[in-house]
Each structure stands twice: as structure tokens, then as C-alpha cells.
Design a protein around this motif. Structure first.
Motif, mmCIF file in Angstrom:
data_model
loop_
_atom_site.group_PDB
_atom_site.id
_atom_site.type_symbol
_atom_site.label_atom_id
_atom_site.label_comp_id
_atom_site.label_asym_id
_atom_site.label_seq_id
_atom_site.Cartn_x
_atom_site.Cartn_y
_atom_site.Cartn_z
ATOM 1 N N LEU A 44 44.584 -29.970 -83.932
ATOM 2 C CA LEU A 44 45.636 -29.513 -84.836
ATOM 3 C C LEU A 44 46.047 -28.141 -84.355
ATOM 4 N N GLU A 45 47.350 -27.906 -84.250
ATOM 5 C CA GLU A 45 47.826 -26.626 -83.726
ATOM 6 C C GLU A 45 49.043 -26.165 -84.516
ATOM 7 N N TRP A 46 49.107 -24.848 -84.757
ATOM 8 C CA TRP A 46 50.270 -24.263 -85.426
ATOM 9 C C TRP A 46 50.371 -22.807 -85.049
ATOM 10 N N ASP A 47 51.578 -22.264 -85.167
ATOM 11 C CA ASP A 47 51.795 -20.845 -84.895
ATOM 12 C C ASP A 47 51.236 -20.033 -86.053
ATOM 13 N N LEU A 92 40.476 -21.072 -91.793
ATOM 14 C CA LEU A 92 41.843 -21.256 -91.328
ATOM 15 C C LEU A 92 42.655 -21.909 -92.442
ATOM 16 N N GLU A 93 43.949 -21.579 -92.488
ATOM 17 C CA GLU A 93 44.841 -22.147 -93.500
ATOM 18 C C GLU A 93 46.001 -22.860 -92.815
ATOM 19 N N PRO A 94 45.816 -24.149 -92.500
ATOM 20 C CA PRO A 94 46.897 -24.889 -91.853
ATOM 21 C C PRO A 94 48.128 -24.975 -92.767
ATOM 22 N N PRO A 95 49.327 -24.837 -92.198
ATOM 23 C CA PRO A 95 50.547 -24.976 -92.995
ATOM 24 C C PRO A 95 50.788 -26.446 -93.361
ATOM 25 N N GLY A 96 51.863 -26.710 -94.050
ATOM 26 C CA GLY A 96 52.190 -28.060 -94.493
ATOM 27 C C GLY A 96 52.421 -29.054 -93.360
ATOM 28 N N ASP A 97 52.855 -28.580 -92.209
ATOM 29 C CA ASP A 97 52.995 -29.451 -91.053
ATOM 30 C C ASP A 97 52.406 -28.759 -89.833
ATOM 31 N N VAL A 98 51.712 -29.536 -89.025
ATOM 32 C CA VAL A 98 51.030 -29.015 -87.839
ATOM 33 C C VAL A 98 51.349 -29.931 -86.659
ATOM 34 N N GLU A 99 51.156 -29.409 -85.463
ATOM 35 C CA GLU A 99 51.246 -30.249 -84.271
ATOM 36 C C GLU A 99 49.904 -30.961 -84.146
ATOM 37 N N PHE A 100 49.923 -32.285 -84.033
ATOM 38 C CA PHE A 100 48.705 -33.092 -83.968
ATOM 39 C C PHE A 100 48.654 -33.771 -82.613
#
Length: 96
Positions: A76-79, A46-54
Motif C-alpha cells: 500500500l502506498e500513498w503520498d 500510519l494513517e492511510p488516506p481513503g484511497d491508496v495505490e495498491f
């Protein structure tokens, strides 16, 4: 929205082993690197972006009048196709 489990691993481990896994994730996040999870024949990168929902959650499951099971969940969650930054900050978190 349907959920697809891409990877799952659950087993009892020593606290120090769990800390090693969390440190590895923290190091990858700090470096802006992808995170690869592997266990047995399962693997996902997985490649989390620079900001994620934590999300941090502490739960107690079980009867209200007896001993139960306690847990700390870190998520950690992101679109998947999101770009850019969204500072939806609604308060600061302290973990000590």
C-alpha cells in the motif's frame, strides 16, 4: 528518492498467523483507522488516506533452471501530504 525504513519485521510464521495479520490490516483499512505496527522495541503508526495505490506482485527468485524462492508482495502506498482522491484505475484485480 532516498528511502527511510520506518519499521521492519521478518520471520517465518504459520499461514494462519499471517492471515490474522492481514485480517487486522484489512479491518483497520475498512474502518478508516490508523494502523500501528509493533515488534520488539520498534513501533510506527500510519494513517492511510481513503484511497491508496495498491500493488500486488508475484515473484520467483533464483536460477532459471532450478528451484528458487517464490513470493507474493502486497504493498500500500500513498503520498505523505496528499489530500483528496485520485481514481487512477487501470484495470481490476481479482484475488482468489
Amino acid at each position: 528518492m532516498p528511502e527511510e525504513v520506518l519499521f521492519e519485521s521478518e520471520r517465518r510464521q504459520q499461514r494462519t498467523e499471517v492471515a490474522d495479520y492481514l485480517r487486522a490490516v484489512a479491518d483497520k483499512l475498512e474502518a478508516g483507522s490508523s494502523i500501528t505496527l509493533e515488534a520488539g522495541d520498534q513501533s510506527v503508526t500510519l494513517e492511510p488516506p481513503g484511497d491508496v495505490e495498491f500493488e500486488v506482485k508475484a515473484e520467483r527468485e533464483g536460477p532459471t533452471d532450478g528451484p528458487g524462492e517464490l513470493s507474493i508482495e502486497l504493498e500500500l502506498e500513498w503520498d505523505e501530504h496528499r489530500s483528496g482522491s485520485d481514481d487512477g484505475s487501470d484495470g481490476s484485480l481479482t484475488i482468489s
